[in-house]
Design an enzyme around this catalytic site. Structure first.
Site, PDB file in Angstrom:
ATOM      1  N   ASP A  82       5.695  12.769  -2.271  1.00  0.00           N
ATOM      2  CA  ASP A  82       5.633  13.444  -3.566  1.00  0.00           C
ATOM      3  C   ASP A  82       5.878  14.946  -3.484  1.00  0.00           C
ATOM      4  OD1 ASP A  82       3.209  14.169  -2.434  1.00  0.00           O
ATOM      5  OD2 ASP A  82       1.957  13.412  -4.067  1.00  0.00           O
ATOM      6  N   ARG A  83       5.939  15.508  -2.295  1.00  0.00           N
ATOM      7  CA  ARG A  83       6.193  16.939  -2.161  1.00  0.00           C
ATOM      8  C   ARG A  83       7.587  17.176  -1.585  1.00  0.00           C
ATOM      9  NH1 ARG A  83       0.633  20.062  -1.103  1.00  0.00           N
ATOM     10  NH2 ARG A  83      -0.776  18.533  -2.003  1.00  0.00           N
ATOM     11  N   LYS A  95      -6.288   6.176  -3.796  1.00  0.00           N
ATOM     12  CA  LYS A  95      -6.210   6.782  -5.131  1.00  0.00           C
ATOM     13  C   LYS A  95      -5.902   5.690  -6.143  1.00  0.00           C
ATOM     14  CE  LYS A  95      -2.515   9.170  -6.276  1.00  0.00           C
ATOM     15  NZ  LYS A  95      -1.529  10.246  -6.535  1.00  0.00           N
ATOM     16  N   THR A  98      -4.770  22.795 -11.357  1.00  0.00           N
ATOM     17  CA  THR A  98      -4.108  22.079 -10.277  1.00  0.00           C
ATOM     18  C   THR A  98      -4.475  20.596 -10.345  1.00  0.00           C
ATOM     19  OG1 THR A  98      -4.046  24.017  -8.840  1.00  0.00           O
ATOM     20  CG2 THR A  98      -3.953  21.866  -7.772  1.00  0.00           C
ATOM     21  N   ARG A 109     -10.448  10.928  -0.016  1.00  0.00           N
ATOM     22  CA  ARG A 109      -9.841  11.188   1.288  1.00  0.00           C
ATOM     23  C   ARG A 109     -10.933  11.470   2.303  1.00  0.00           C
ATOM     24  NH1 ARG A 109      -4.746  15.164  -0.285  1.00  0.00           N
ATOM     25  NH2 ARG A 109      -3.677  13.660  -1.628  1.00  0.00           N
ATOM     26  N   THR A 121      -9.062  15.578  -6.472  1.00  0.00           N
ATOM     27  CA  THR A 121      -7.924  15.628  -7.379  1.00  0.00           C
ATOM     28  C   THR A 121      -6.911  14.535  -7.093  1.00  0.00           C
ATOM     29  OG1 THR A 121      -6.845  17.233  -5.926  1.00  0.00           O
ATOM     30  CG2 THR A 121      -8.116  18.110  -7.765  1.00  0.00           C
ATOM     31  N   GLU A 124       4.154  22.391  -9.242  1.00  0.00           N
ATOM     32  CA  GLU A 124       3.028  23.081  -8.616  1.00  0.00           C
ATOM     33  C   GLU A 124       3.533  23.890  -7.432  1.00  0.00           C
ATOM     34  OE1 GLU A 124      -0.659  20.020  -9.399  1.00  0.00           O
ATOM     35  OE2 GLU A 124       0.488  19.793  -7.559  1.00  0.00           O
ATOM     36  N   GLU A 125       2.865  24.994  -7.157  1.00  0.00           N
ATOM     37  CA  GLU A 125       3.266  25.828  -6.025  1.00  0.00           C
ATOM     38  C   GLU A 125       3.095  25.123  -4.691  1.00  0.00           C
ATOM     39  OE1 GLU A 125       0.880  26.796  -3.675  1.00  0.00           O
ATOM     40  OE2 GLU A 125      -0.574  25.631  -4.820  1.00  0.00           O
ATOM     41  N   SER A 126       2.323  24.045  -4.672  1.00  0.00           N
ATOM     42  CA  SER A 126       2.064  23.315  -3.434  1.00  0.00           C
ATOM     43  C   SER A 126       3.180  22.321  -3.128  1.00  0.00           C
ATOM     44  CB  SER A 126       0.717  22.599  -3.508  1.00  0.00           C
ATOM     45  OG  SER A 126       0.654  21.758  -4.652  1.00  0.00           O
ATOM     46  N   SER A 180      -1.655  11.745   1.437  1.00  0.00           N
ATOM     47  CA  SER A 180      -0.568  12.657   1.123  1.00  0.00           C
ATOM     48  C   SER A 180      -0.037  13.377   2.360  1.00  0.00           C
ATOM     49  CB  SER A 180      -1.018  13.661   0.053  1.00  0.00           C
ATOM     50  OG  SER A 180       0.066  14.439  -0.394  1.00  0.00           O
ATOM     51  N   ASP A 218       3.463  11.025   1.728  1.00  0.00           N
ATOM     52  CA  ASP A 218       3.594   9.959   0.735  1.00  0.00           C
ATOM     53  C   ASP A 218       4.774  10.154  -0.206  1.00  0.00           C
ATOM     54  OD1 ASP A 218       2.433  12.125  -0.625  1.00  0.00           O
ATOM     55  OD2 ASP A 218       1.363  10.827  -2.016  1.00  0.00           O
ATOM     56  N   LYS A 232       4.397  13.756  -8.956  1.00  0.00           N
ATOM     57  CA  LYS A 232       5.439  14.607  -8.412  1.00  0.00           C
ATOM     58  C   LYS A 232       6.328  13.778  -7.504  1.00  0.00           C
ATOM     59  CE  LYS A 232       1.897  16.635  -5.334  1.00  0.00           C
ATOM     60  NZ  LYS A 232       0.650  16.377  -6.046  1.00  0.00           N
ATOM     61  N   ASP A 291       6.977  14.888   2.227  1.00  0.00           N
ATOM     62  CA  ASP A 291       5.710  14.800   2.949  1.00  0.00           C
ATOM     63  C   ASP A 291       5.290  13.361   3.205  1.00  0.00           C
ATOM     64  OD1 ASP A 291       5.109  14.179   0.274  1.00  0.00           O
ATOM     65  OD2 ASP A 291       3.056  14.905   0.480  1.00  0.00           O
TER      66      ASP A 291
END
Length: 542
Positions: free
Chosen positions: A280-281, A125, A343, A21, A17, A362-364, A112, A278, A375, A276
């Site tokens: 994005d979170r 990616k 997802t 990796r 996704t 997203e919940e992540s 990530s 990279d 994100k 995080d």
């Protein structure tokens, strides 16, 4: 001089996704990284003379692969490559740079939130011209090419200086080393009310941001400390390190425990956040108040109009299927569409491009908007700060008001990591076999109303994505979702999402573990997690 190098396919280069990796050792095999990069280029057309963006999260092997990419881009006909200084570009900043420069696409070098270092993870990616992750038709083509590739093209040249800003030349291709932070920070200043946030901070509001020795350190220092006036030291672990300081750069309550403990202490700042590997979170914590990613998405959507960039309102909200339904109730009250997707941020990209959604999550721990096609951790933190500066309430007060208005979705995710893939596949197959028999049966969670394997029909192009996660829905509105994650590099990760909704007249102050305990037992009864995995407890609970 352009060389054509003979090679043989590797059979393990299927992008997930979020790209390919693997362990660093895997990428260090002769030809491995070059094979994948060439497969990306071979799957594209029309990039002759065009611009490519390249950068990553600074993890181990990042600089080495950038040199390979530059030499291969020149050999394959790109006209210009934009590289973040030192090889650094957060994923959202890379998305913005692709969009703002009119680039053909970009290669983001990151795994990530996965650990970094010689014995840890690396990733590549490909992002398309809208700044978002490549859609499935592109990643499928890349995978097909990896299985038949027999050569790659590369320029025989010395390494390019990627640490000094400015322009270089490589075999007729322009290489431009750019400031990785400035343009992104400028974009944030256009979206949010920086003067109001500065005023709040000047009046004594305190915050703590943990960059987790990852890519957002330079961004956070520029934005929070320099542009918004937070005191020096607000940004902790702010220097990107190849091994992330031996830490796991995932902003959750396990890996960001130092921040959590600080925010739950007697001398806690008003607001705490982390991002995080990279960038994005995000993790959001108020003083003595942890905010789940699902709740954060709902609060951001309900209050986005307080930020200048979203003052005209939202076109729609999109969430991934495993994310709680908290945002659904906000969309209903606002009278706007709510889209439930599989997802993977690429599914949001179509909705954003079509102008059908403005905010996604997203919940992540990923939230973002139509400002980029990824994100964005810093963005989420800034929107929270904008809301706090406008409402002049604490995080805890904002959450209590939100639940009193919309009700509360008690929610948790249980991760069972590094499971043997055959065991994980067997568990999911057994669940699929019993889907038709589950409705009407009772267990510790109550009576099952319906059960299915989630499929998504994209409203923009009518493409269908099947087998996206098994949903068990109960008569009282609770649910349990089972899904295998595609972001790890070892074995399989089973993710079990557990959700219970209590309306605004119900008990809104329960401990999450207590509220969800019957559903946790139900998940075990339905799926026999211990029997298939041998694990008595999840590896991580978030």
């Amino acid at each position: 001089m352009i060389q054509t190098v003979a090679t043989k396919p590797f059979n393990d280069q299927k992008p997930g996704t979020s790209g390919l990796r693997k362990k660093v050792r895997g990428f260090q095999q002769p030809h491995y990284a070059a094979n994948f990069v060439q497969s990306v280029f071979d799957s594209l057309s029309g990039f002759e003379g065009q611009t490519l963006v390249v950068g990553g999260d600074g993890r181990y092997f990042n600089r080495d692969v950038i040199q390979v990419v530059l030499k291969m881009a020149a050999a394959n006909g790109f006209g210009r490559v934009l590289v973040g200084q030192g090889g650094i570009l957060s994923t959202p900043a890379a998305s913005h740079l692709i969009r703002s420069s009119g680039a053909f696409g970009g290669l983001v070098l990151s795994a990530s939130h996965n650990p970094g270092g010689p014995d840890e993870d690396f990733g590549i990616k490909y992002n398309v011209g809208n700044g978002g992750p490549a859609p499935e038709k592109v990643t499928d083509a890349i995978h097909a090419r990896t299985l038949s590739i027999d050569s790659y093209r590369i320029v025989d040249a010395g390494d390019i200086d990627i640490d000094t800003l400015g322009t270089r030349e490589l075999a007729g291709m322009t290489v431009e080393i750019v400031d990785p932070v400035a343009a992104y920070a400028d974009l944030m200043e256009q979206l949010f009310d920086f003067p109001a946030i500065r005023e709040m901070i000047a009046e004594g509001f305190t915050l703590s941001f943990d960059a987790m020795s990852a890519v957002t350190g330079p961004y956070a220092k520029e934005i929070f400390e320099r542009r918004l006036g937070a005191q020096s030291g607000t940004v902790r672990n702010g220097t990107p390190l190849p091994d992330f300081g031996h830490h796991h750069p995932d902003p959750n309550l396990v890996h960001a425990k130092e921040l959590y403990d600080r925010m739950m202490g007697d001398a806690a700042p008003d607001f705490g956040a982390a991002s995080d590997g990279d960038g994005d979170r995000n993790l959001i914590i108020g003083r003595n108040c942890y905010v789940t990613p699902s709740d954060s998405l709902a609060v951001l959507a309900a209050n986005a109009h307080l930020a200048p960039g979203y003052a005209k309102g939202l076109k729609g909200i999109a969430r991934s299927m495993p994310t709680s339904g908290a945002a659904d109730r906000v969309a209903e009250k606002l009278g706007i569409p709510l889209y439930e997707t599989p997802t993977g941020w690429k599914f949001f990209g179509n909705l954003l491009d079509a102008g059908m959604a403005t905010i996604c999550g997203e919940e992540s721990a990923g939230t973002g908007s139509d400002h980029v096609r990824e994100k964005d951790g810093i963005w989420a933190v800034l929107l929270w700060l904008n809301i706090l500066a406008s409402r002049r309430q604490s995080v805890a007060e904002i959450m209590q008001t939100h639940w009193a208005t919309y009700g509360r979705n008690y929610y948790a995710r249980h991760d069972y990591e590094a499971i043997a893939k055959d065991r994980a596949d067997a568990l999911m197959a057994a669940l699929r076999d019993k889907l038709t028999a589950l409705p009407g049966t009772a267990n510790s969670g109550g009576t099952v109303q319906s059960a299915d394997d989630f499929a998504y029909s994209d409203p923009t192009d009518q493409s269908v994505s099947r087998n996206q996660g098994i949903r068990i829905l109960f008569e009282d509105g609770s649910r349990v979702v089972f899904r295998l994650s595609g972001t790890g590099t070892e074995g399989a990760t089973l993710r079990v999402y557990i959700e219970r909704y209590v309306d605004r007249h119900g008990k809104l102050d329960m401990e999450t573990a207590d509220a969800l305990a019957p559903l946790v037992r139900a998940a075990q009864e339905i799926a026999d997690i211990t029997g298939f995995t041998g694990m008595e407890q999840p590896s991580v609970i978030t």
